[in-house]
Design a protein around this motif. Structure first.
Motif, PDB file in Angstrom:
ATOM      1  N   GLU A   1       0.815  -1.214   0.000  1.00  0.00           N
ATOM      2  CA  GLU A   1       0.000   0.000   0.000  1.00  0.00           C
ATOM      3  C   GLU A   1       0.851   1.269   0.000  1.00  0.00           C
ATOM      4  OE1 GLU A   1      -2.526  -0.347   3.381  1.00  0.00           O
ATOM      5  OE2 GLU A   1      -3.616  -2.094   2.610  1.00  0.00           O
ATOM      6  N   ASP A   2       2.182   1.080   0.011  1.00  0.00           N
ATOM      7  CA  ASP A   2       3.127   2.198   0.092  1.00  0.00           C
ATOM      8  C   ASP A   2       2.762   3.132   1.251  1.00  0.00           C
ATOM      9  OD1 ASP A   2       5.304   3.734  -0.535  1.00  0.00           O
ATOM     10  OD2 ASP A   2       4.323   4.835  -2.165  1.00  0.00           O
ATOM     11  N   ASP A   3       2.473   2.498   2.395  1.00  0.00           N
ATOM     12  CA  ASP A   3       2.018   3.232   3.579  1.00  0.00           C
ATOM     13  C   ASP A   3       3.180   3.382   4.568  1.00  0.00           C
ATOM     14  OD1 ASP A   3       0.708   4.345   5.709  1.00  0.00           O
ATOM     15  OD2 ASP A   3      -0.994   2.953   5.639  1.00  0.00           O
ATOM     16  N   ALA A   4       3.981   4.430   4.361  1.00  0.00           N
ATOM     17  CA  ALA A   4       5.137   4.668   5.230  1.00  0.00           C
ATOM     18  C   ALA A   4       4.704   4.994   6.654  1.00  0.00           C
ATOM     19  CB  ALA A   4       5.991   5.797   4.662  1.00  0.00           C
ATOM     20  N   ASP A   5       3.596   5.712   6.809  1.00  0.00           N
ATOM     21  CA  ASP A   5       3.114   6.084   8.146  1.00  0.00           C
ATOM     22  C   ASP A   5       2.805   4.840   8.974  1.00  0.00           C
ATOM     23  OD1 ASP A   5       3.302   8.743   7.493  1.00  0.00           O
ATOM     24  OD2 ASP A   5       1.208   8.922   6.875  1.00  0.00           O
ATOM     25  N   ARG A   6       2.184   3.874   8.346  1.00  0.00           N
ATOM     26  CA  ARG A   6       1.805   2.639   9.043  1.00  0.00           C
ATOM     27  C   ARG A   6       3.038   1.903   9.561  1.00  0.00           C
ATOM     28  NH1 ARG A   6      -2.028  -1.982   6.258  1.00  0.00           N
ATOM     29  NH2 ARG A   6      -2.096  -3.439   8.012  1.00  0.00           N
ATOM     30  N   ILE A   7       4.085   1.856   8.732  1.00  0.00           N
ATOM     31  CA  ILE A   7       5.314   1.172   9.142  1.00  0.00           C
ATOM     32  C   ILE A   7       5.995   1.945  10.258  1.00  0.00           C
ATOM     33  CG2 ILE A   7       7.589   0.370   8.403  1.00  0.00           C
ATOM     34  CD1 ILE A   7       6.442   0.022   5.589  1.00  0.00           C
ATOM     35  N   PHE A   8       6.060   3.267  10.125  1.00  0.00           N
ATOM     36  CA  PHE A   8       6.728   4.082  11.136  1.00  0.00           C
ATOM     37  C   PHE A   8       6.044   3.947  12.505  1.00  0.00           C
ATOM     38  CE2 PHE A   8       7.264   8.138  13.427  1.00  0.00           C
ATOM     39  CZ  PHE A   8       8.637   8.129  13.577  1.00  0.00           C
TER      40      PHE A   8
ATOM     41  N   GLU B   1      12.589  11.692  10.156  1.00  0.00           N
ATOM     42  CA  GLU B   1      13.462  12.060   9.042  1.00  0.00           C
ATOM     43  C   GLU B   1      14.361  10.895   8.648  1.00  0.00           C
ATOM     44  OE1 GLU B   1      12.998  13.806  11.778  1.00  0.00           O
ATOM     45  OE2 GLU B   1      11.830  15.492  10.940  1.00  0.00           O
ATOM     46  N   GLU B   2      14.925  10.227   9.638  1.00  0.00           N
ATOM     47  CA  GLU B   2      15.794   9.080   9.360  1.00  0.00           C
ATOM     48  C   GLU B   2      15.002   7.942   8.717  1.00  0.00           C
ATOM     49  OE1 GLU B   2      19.050   9.558  13.005  1.00  0.00           O
ATOM     50  OE2 GLU B   2      17.163   8.460  13.321  1.00  0.00           O
TER      51      GLU B   2
ATOM     52  N   TYR C   1      13.391   4.604   4.110  1.00  0.00           N
ATOM     53  CA  TYR C   1      12.219   4.003   3.481  1.00  0.00           C
ATOM     54  C   TYR C   1      12.208   4.248   1.977  1.00  0.00           C
ATOM     55  CZ  TYR C   1       7.431   2.945   2.163  1.00  0.00           C
ATOM     56  OH  TYR C   1       6.327   2.424   1.540  1.00  0.00           O
ATOM     57  N   GLU C   2      12.756   5.374   1.541  1.00  0.00           N
ATOM     58  CA  GLU C   2      12.768   5.691   0.119  1.00  0.00           C
ATOM     59  C   GLU C   2      13.525   4.609  -0.668  1.00  0.00           C
ATOM     60  OE1 GLU C   2      11.931   7.454  -3.416  1.00  0.00           O
ATOM     61  OE2 GLU C   2      11.060   7.867  -1.442  1.00  0.00           O
TER      62      GLU C   2
END
Length: 261
Positions: free
Chosen positions: A44-51, A62-63, A68-69
């Motif tokens: 889902e390209d959900d970076a918030d969920r992983i963080f 920031e790190e 993640y990119e």
């Protein structure tokens, strides 16, 4: 429980583990859920969920975004996938500074688009719990048709024949071990170890060429393995130790009788 009965039980358990594929028995329900959660978020390209699933304070936003990119560029979305746990290591610590548990697991992930290796580290302590670290690499152990019970639906006639040979070989070893323990011939401990010995012959065909060899070792499975890379591996093994014991059994028991007179 009699000693011979205990040995039968131990050999039976070992026999079942070997034939079912010990690596496929490697499981951890919590880490299985973690890798499934991570894959769903990647799809889902959900970076918030992983963080938000990370251990508190282990990394700044920031790190995380920077690392993640690189992960996002490697991952190709796939709704269908399978996972296989390759290894797991759990460490618990109890001391005055606080108790913590760290679990690290490595998974092979097979998708329609690409295969990956994901390594997860999970931490739990008095300050919280969550994903402590994860690494994603392209490439995984080649998918194979092992010729065992785990790939029963895809096995060829040759693979079933070799699997049957393995089953009969280990049953033969169990019978031999029980006979050795009951009759107790001279040096019965040595004969018990010898009963576990196989002589194997193998042929491997891969892009690197043809390799033929043989060896003597313990706990070998006859098999014909077919890898997704196109490689083939054929192994035929016989319980030579148990065979030699039965060939010499009469003499061994006769010598044992003379010794007891």
């Amino acid at each position: 429980m009699k000693k011979s009965s205990a040995i039968i039980l131990l050999f039976s358990i070992l026999f079942c583990c070997i034939l079912s594929g010990c690596a496929d028995l490697l499981r951890n329900e919590d880490m299985d859920k973690e890798v499934a959660y991570l894959i769903e978020a990647l799809n889902e390209d959900d970076a918030d969920r992983i963080f938000l699933s990370m251990y508190p304070g282990v990394v700044t936003r920031e790190e995380f975004d920077e690392s993640y990119e690189a992960v996002r560029q490697l991952w190709q979305k796939s709704d269908e996938y399978t996972t296989k746990m390759n290894s797991i290591n759990t460490r618990k610590n109890f001391n005055k500074t606080g108790d913590f548990l760290i679990c690290q697991a490595q998974y092979y992930v097979y998708t329609q688009a690409q295969d990956y290796t994901i390594t997860l580290t999970y931490r739990s302590d008095d300050n919280g719990e969550g994903l402590y670290q994860f690494n994603l690499n392209v490439g995984a152990e080649p998918v194979l048709i092992s010729g065992g019970f785990t790939t029963a639906g895809k096995n060829s006639a040759l693979q079933w024949a070799l699997l049957l040979l393995s089953v009969l070989s280990y049953l033969f070893i169990i019978v031999t071990a029980v006979d050795i323990l009951r009759k107790r011939p001279r040096l019965f401990g040595v004969w018990l170890a010898a009963a576990l010995t196989f002589m194997g012959f193998g042929i491997q065909v891969s892009s690197a060429g043809l390799h033929v060899g043989g060896n003597v070792s313990w706990f070998v499975l006859s098999a014909f393995k077919i890898y997704s890379t196109g490689s083939r591996k054929f192994v035929a093994a016989l319980p030579v130790g148990a065979i030699v014991y039965w060939c010499l059994r009469k003499k061994l028991l006769r010598d044992n009788q003379y010794k007891s007179i």
